[in-house]
Design an enzyme around this catalytic site. Structure first.
Site, PDB file in Angstrom:
ATOM      1  CE1 TYR A  78      24.406  43.961 156.609  1.00  0.00           C
ATOM      2  CE2 TYR A  78      25.918  44.102 158.467  1.00  0.00           C
ATOM      3  CZ  TYR A  78      24.783  43.568 157.882  1.00  0.00           C
ATOM      4  OH  TYR A  78      24.029  42.641 158.570  1.00  0.00           O
TER       5      TYR A  78
ATOM      6  CB  THR B 216      24.743  45.767 151.085  1.00  0.00           C
ATOM      7  OG1 THR B 216      25.031  46.569 152.234  1.00  0.00           O
ATOM      8  CG2 THR B 216      24.971  44.295 151.402  1.00  0.00           C
ATOM      9  CG  LEU B 217      26.234  52.404 150.809  1.00  0.00           C
ATOM     10  CD1 LEU B 217      24.743  52.725 150.794  1.00  0.00           C
ATOM     11  CD2 LEU B 217      26.928  53.154 151.951  1.00  0.00           C
TER      12      LEU B 217
ATOM     13  CG  ASP C 129      20.913  51.082 148.002  1.00  0.00           C
ATOM     14  OD1 ASP C 129      19.903  50.648 147.423  1.00  0.00           O
ATOM     15  OD2 ASP C 129      20.874  52.067 148.765  1.00  0.00           O
TER      16      ASP C 129
ATOM     17  NE  ARG D 277      12.980  50.640 153.615  1.00  0.00           N
ATOM     18  CZ  ARG D 277      14.266  50.341 153.742  1.00  0.00           C
ATOM     19  NH1 ARG D 277      14.774  49.305 153.096  1.00  0.00           N
ATOM     20  NH2 ARG D 277      15.054  51.063 154.516  1.00  0.00           N
TER      21      ARG D 277
ATOM     22  CE  LYS E 254      19.894  59.307 153.221  1.00  0.00           C
ATOM     23  NZ  LYS E 254      19.674  59.036 151.787  1.00  0.00           N
TER      24      LYS E 254
ATOM     25  NE  ARG F  60      23.386  56.811 153.065  1.00  0.00           N
ATOM     26  CZ  ARG F  60      23.757  56.448 151.852  1.00  0.00           C
ATOM     27  NH1 ARG F  60      24.956  56.784 151.418  1.00  0.00           N
ATOM     28  NH2 ARG F  60      22.958  55.741 151.068  1.00  0.00           N
ATOM     29  CE1 TYR F  61      20.286  57.684 156.552  1.00  0.00           C
ATOM     30  CE2 TYR F  61      22.378  57.538 157.703  1.00  0.00           C
ATOM     31  CZ  TYR F  61      21.392  56.959 156.932  1.00  0.00           C
ATOM     32  OH  TYR F  61      21.528  55.657 156.527  1.00  0.00           O
TER      33      TYR F  61
END
Length: 374
Positions: free
Chosen positions: A93, A96-97, A100, A182, A232, A304-305
């Site tokens: 993952y 994947t980030l 992104d 999405r 965010k 992050r959020y």
């Protein structure tokens, strides 16, 4: 830019947490830190390898931040899998980030994708070359059906990131476009399938439950992420291609109407998730519930959020939603607010530097405010 709808956000978040009966008791503090460090340490050594450093070409500070975020997500949410599985999923993952956040045009390196795949040649796209090398470490934890979901969903994710590079919110009237994109870039099937390692779940005897969980998780986890990311992303120029913003363009509706659409879908999905599995296999329900609670804790606690900003803004307010939100936030912080200095060491940049000098692994943690992202 209009003002952020704080009251609406509070009400929606509170209803979500009430619907899923939020009460994260996945770990003791010691267990959480132990699992965080185990997953981080293995993943950090992976990304410190010369091949990863050479092909990814990611800014060290950004890679460090991405790794810490993903390790937190996996450890908090995949609370029922082994530490080894957590570590391997954390690596996957994190890839994947990194993708992104990438702005590289994939077209030139994807021209011969299938021919190379069929012939067993290394992919020309460096991300695929690295992900394919690591994939066996991930898939060894799962049966063939779940593995196929992980592979297919990862491929969809790559294509979704490709589409996002065009910053295209859909043509007006194209109502199917926002959910199409999405679902493609949400990794819902990958997440849903990776909850069921074969050492704990027989995917043949629990095939119907696992299939249903993947179907339900596809929307739930991405919608919750969209909802809890809304703050965010609200005024960030880099985050203007989101589900809510795409609803505005494609459905030709206001931002408030788009947020309401996401809210109702998220709450309905949460009700479904609890109702569908409450009378099914207890281990399946326990895994799903632990994931939901841990996933919420991660969002509330990960910097992050920026949801701590909402908490600080409303903690003195006397409205029912503000007080409930603050209570939930404090509950999450009590179990999930763990400083990276307690587990995210040594930094990837330090490990990479040690490897480049052919020096043995450093035993004593070296923590730097520059290299370690607090």
């Amino acid at each position: 830019m209009e003002n952020f709808p704080t009251e609406y956000f509070l009400n929606t978040t509170v209803r979500l947490l009430e619907y899923i009966r939020y009460r994260d008791s996945n770990y003791t503090r010691e267990e959480r830190i132990e699992n965080l460090h185990y997953a981080y340490n293995k993943a950090a050594h992976h990304f410190a390898q010369p091949r990863q450093q050479q092909l990814l070409k990611v800014d060290p500070k950004r890679l460090q931040a991405s790794l810490q975020t993903i390790v937190g997500m996996v450890v908090y949410s995949w609370a029922k899998v082994s530490k080894e599985c957590m570590a391997d999923l954390s690596i996957h993952y994190t890839y994947t980030l990194v993708l992104d956040d990438s702005k590289d045009d994939p077209y030139p390196t994807m021209v011969n994708y299938f021919d190379d795949l069929q012939a067993g040649r290394e992919q020309a796209h460096p991300w695929w070359a690295l992900v394919n090398e690591h994939f066996p470490n991930v898939l060894r934890h799962f049966g063939p059906f779940c593995s196929l979901n992980l592979i297919r969903s990862t491929l969809d994710f790559f294509e979704g990131c490709w589409i996002e590079q065009y910053n295209f919110g859909g043509f007006p009237g194209s109502h199917d476009y926002p959910q199409f994109l999405r679902r493609m870039n949400g990794l819902g099937h990958c997440v849903g399938a990776s909850l069921w390692p074969k050492e704990q779940f027989n995917e043949r005897s629990l095939f119907l439950e696992i299939t249903s969980a993947i179907a339900q998780m596809e929307n739930w986890m991405v919608w919750v992420n969209d909802l809890m990311s809304f703050y965010k992303e609200f005024d960030d120029e880099r985050d203007q291609i989101s589900l809510v913003k795409n609803y505005v363009v494609s459905d030709e509706i206001s931002l408030h109407e788009a947020l309401e659409k996401l809210t109702q879908d998220t709450l309905h999905s949460s009700k479904q998730m609890v109702a569908v599995f409450s009378d099914k296999d207890p281990q399946v329900m326990d895994t799903i519930e632990c994931f939901m609670h841990g996933y919420v804790t991660w969002h509330l606690c990960d910097r992050r959020y920026r949801l701590s900003e909402i908490y600080e803004k409303v903690k003195e307010e006397k409205t029912e939603d503000a007080q409930k939100f603050c209570k939930f936030y404090e509950q999450a912080a009590n179990v999930g607010a763990v400083s990276p200095s307690e587990w995210a060491y040594p930094p990837v940049a330090q490990l990479a530097n040690v490897r480049s000098k052919d020096v043995k692994e450093v035993q004593k943690p070296f923590l730097s405010s520059i290299e370690l992202v607090e």
